[in-house]
Design a protein around this motif. Structure first.
Motif, PDB file in Angstrom:
ATOM      1  N   ASP A  42      14.315  -4.421  -4.387  1.00 42.96           N
ATOM      2  CA  ASP A  42      15.024  -5.583  -4.905  1.00 42.96           C
ATOM      3  C   ASP A  42      16.292  -5.762  -4.077  1.00 42.96           C
ATOM      4  O   ASP A  42      16.708  -4.856  -3.331  1.00 42.96           O
ATOM      5  N   GLN A  43      16.930  -6.904  -4.225  1.00 48.18           N
ATOM      6  CA  GLN A  43      18.105  -7.201  -3.416  1.00 48.18           C
ATOM      7  C   GLN A  43      19.190  -6.145  -3.614  1.00 48.18           C
ATOM      8  O   GLN A  43      19.518  -5.763  -4.741  1.00 48.18           O
ATOM      9  N   GLU A  82       6.329   4.113  -7.007  1.00 50.11           N
ATOM     10  CA  GLU A  82       5.362   3.079  -6.667  1.00 50.11           C
ATOM     11  C   GLU A  82       4.981   2.270  -7.902  1.00 50.11           C
ATOM     12  O   GLU A  82       4.907   1.031  -7.858  1.00 50.11           O
ATOM     13  N   ARG A  83       4.757   2.958  -9.012  1.00 53.24           N
ATOM     14  CA  ARG A  83       4.401   2.255 -10.254  1.00 53.24           C
ATOM     15  C   ARG A  83       5.535   1.354 -10.723  1.00 53.24           C
ATOM     16  O   ARG A  83       5.309   0.252 -11.225  1.00 53.24           O
ATOM     17  N   MET A  84       6.765   1.818 -10.578  1.00 45.98           N
ATOM     18  CA  MET A  84       7.911   0.996 -10.958  1.00 45.98           C
ATOM     19  C   MET A  84       7.969  -0.268 -10.128  1.00 45.98           C
ATOM     20  O   MET A  84       8.150  -1.368 -10.655  1.00 45.98           O
ATOM     21  N   TYR A  85       7.796  -0.103  -8.803  1.00 45.23           N
ATOM     22  CA  TYR A  85       7.804  -1.262  -7.919  1.00 45.23           C
ATOM     23  C   TYR A  85       6.729  -2.273  -8.350  1.00 45.23           C
ATOM     24  O   TYR A  85       6.989  -3.482  -8.431  1.00 45.23           O
ATOM     25  N   ALA A  86       5.528  -1.777  -8.584  1.00 43.71           N
ATOM     26  CA  ALA A  86       4.415  -2.666  -8.911  1.00 43.71           C
ATOM     27  C   ALA A  86       4.646  -3.395 -10.231  1.00 43.71           C
ATOM     28  O   ALA A  86       4.412  -4.605 -10.337  1.00 43.71           O
ATOM     29  N   LYS A  87       5.130  -2.667 -11.226  1.00 43.19           N
ATOM     30  CA  LYS A  87       5.365  -3.284 -12.531  1.00 43.19           C
ATOM     31  C   LYS A  87       6.473  -4.323 -12.448  1.00 43.19           C
ATOM     32  O   LYS A  87       6.352  -5.427 -13.000  1.00 43.19           O
ATOM     33  N   ARG A  88       7.540  -3.997 -11.753  1.00 43.55           N
ATOM     34  CA  ARG A  88       8.681  -4.910 -11.653  1.00 43.55           C
ATOM     35  C   ARG A  88       8.303  -6.201 -10.933  1.00 43.55           C
ATOM     36  O   ARG A  88       8.762  -7.290 -11.302  1.00 43.55           O
ATOM     37  N   ALA A  89       7.471  -6.075  -9.919  1.00 46.47           N
ATOM     38  CA  ALA A  89       7.062  -7.254  -9.153  1.00 46.47           C
ATOM     39  C   ALA A  89       5.954  -8.043  -9.839  1.00 46.47           C
ATOM     40  O   ALA A  89       5.610  -9.140  -9.380  1.00 46.47           O
ATOM     41  N   GLY A  90       5.403  -7.487 -10.920  1.00 50.52           N
ATOM     42  CA  GLY A  90       4.278  -8.147 -11.569  1.00 50.52           C
ATOM     43  C   GLY A  90       3.034  -8.141 -10.701  1.00 50.52           C
ATOM     44  O   GLY A  90       2.208  -9.055 -10.758  1.00 50.52           O
ATOM     45  N   SER A  91       2.886  -7.090  -9.898  1.00 49.28           N
ATOM     46  CA  SER A  91       1.772  -7.012  -8.950  1.00 49.28           C
ATOM     47  C   SER A  91       0.455  -6.726  -9.658  1.00 49.28           C
ATOM     48  O   SER A  91       0.415  -6.024 -10.676  1.00 49.28           O
ATOM     49  N   HIS A  92      -0.613  -7.251  -9.085  1.00 49.82           N
ATOM     50  CA  HIS A  92      -1.959  -6.823  -9.472  1.00 49.82           C
ATOM     51  C   HIS A  92      -2.124  -5.422  -8.896  1.00 49.82           C
ATOM     52  O   HIS A  92      -2.083  -5.243  -7.675  1.00 49.82           O
ATOM     53  N   THR A  93      -2.316  -4.432  -9.749  1.00 54.00           N
ATOM     54  CA  THR A  93      -2.163  -3.035  -9.330  1.00 54.00           C
ATOM     55  C   THR A  93      -3.445  -2.239  -9.503  1.00 54.00           C
ATOM     56  O   THR A  93      -4.138  -2.361 -10.520  1.00 54.00           O
ATOM     57  N   ILE A  94      -3.742  -1.425  -8.495  1.00 55.74           N
ATOM     58  CA  ILE A  94      -4.792  -0.425  -8.607  1.00 55.74           C
ATOM     59  C   ILE A  94      -4.177   0.939  -8.343  1.00 55.74           C
ATOM     60  O   ILE A  94      -3.134   1.043  -7.687  1.00 55.74           O
ATOM     61  N   ILE A 138       0.864  -1.182   0.000  1.00 51.27           N
ATOM     62  CA  ILE A 138       0.000   0.000   0.000  1.00 51.27           C
ATOM     63  C   ILE A 138       0.901   1.233   0.000  1.00 51.27           C
ATOM     64  O   ILE A 138       1.470   1.595   1.032  1.00 51.27           O
ATOM     65  N   ALA A 139       1.070   1.860  -1.177  1.00 47.56           N
ATOM     66  CA  ALA A 139       1.977   3.012  -1.307  1.00 47.56           C
ATOM     67  C   ALA A 139       3.290   2.716  -0.594  1.00 47.56           C
ATOM     68  O   ALA A 139       3.734   3.472   0.276  1.00 47.56           O
TER      69      ALA A 139
END
Length: 241
Positions: free
Chosen positions: A105-106, A197-209, A99-100
């Protein structure tokens, strides 16, 4: 016949949820989300970690995870995302919800990533003994612009000073590389750049809202959307393992 919300929660593959707060706050800010999840039948625990060092905070969350009786969704806000990225390697954890939050990454640090994607706040101050806090005069505008002024003023004067070292501690092996994740971007966040935040979500392949108009305090100001994302994780995490 449609299931009630409580029956849906009881039927969901993951019944346990652990909520992890970020820097400068306590777990009390999770109460609006906690109340919704509890009403829907989930077993919810709010971790209260000390903000004295990254290792102390991860250890505190791991103690809470050890108390769970089965698969668990681990949720982190802000710096809490760095904690769940590490603690999420625990065998109890079936899925991660950011959440925000920082999803490092390592080898990465929050400070270094913040330089790549600068935030909009100048409120962060440091004490002579190595702790940080937000200048209360800027707390409402920078941390909680979509909360009532009186609530933000109280939170600004009730901060938990946070060891500055937590923001420069390199991350270990990230749990999001092996476990499914969900992510809520706060579009008007001034503490973490929404593009980070968008970078994190995209890199992790997260389901994003994306929660429009949300400040960094999105978990308090938009509890319905945040709770719904957590419930989606609880419903689907085991399907994606």
């Amino acid at each position: 016949m449609a299931l009630s919300l409580t029956a849906q929660a009881q039927a969901a593959p993951v019944h346990n949820i652990v909520l992890v707060h970020g820097a400068w706050v306590t777990g009390a800010g999770w109460q609006p989300v906690y109340d919704i999840l509890l009403k829907h039948g989930y077993h919810v625990t709010v971790a209260q970690h000390p903000l004295t060092s990254f290792s102390d905070d991860v250890a505190a969350v791991n103690r809470v995870l050890a108390m769970q009786d089965g698969p668990t969704i681990l949720v982190g806000h802000s710096y809490g995302g760095a904690i769940i990225t590490d603690a999420g390697n625990d065998a109890h954890v079936a899925g991660l919800v950011y959440i925000a939050a920082h999803a490092l990454d390592q080898g990465e640090t929050e400070v270094a990533n913040g330089k790549r994607f600068p935030n909009a706040t100048q409120a962060i101050k440091k004490t002579p003994d190595g702790f940080s806090y937000l200048d209360p005069a800027f707390y409402h505008a920078d941390f909680a612009a979509d909360l009532p002024v009186k609530q933000a003023e109280f939170e600004g004067h009730a901060q938990v000073l946070t060891a500055s070292s937590v923001f420069t501690t390199p991350a270990g092996q990230p749990a999001w590389k092996t476990k499914p994740s969900w992510y809520a971007v706060a579009t008007l966040d001034r503490i973490i750049n929404p593009d980070l935040e968008r970078m994190y979500a995209k890199r992790a392949g997260s389901h994003t809202i994306e929660i429009q108009g949300a400040s960094h305090s999105v978990y308090e100001s938009h509890p319905q959307e945040v709770a719904a994302l957590i419930e989606a994780a609880a419903t689907h995490a085991l399907d994606e393992k």
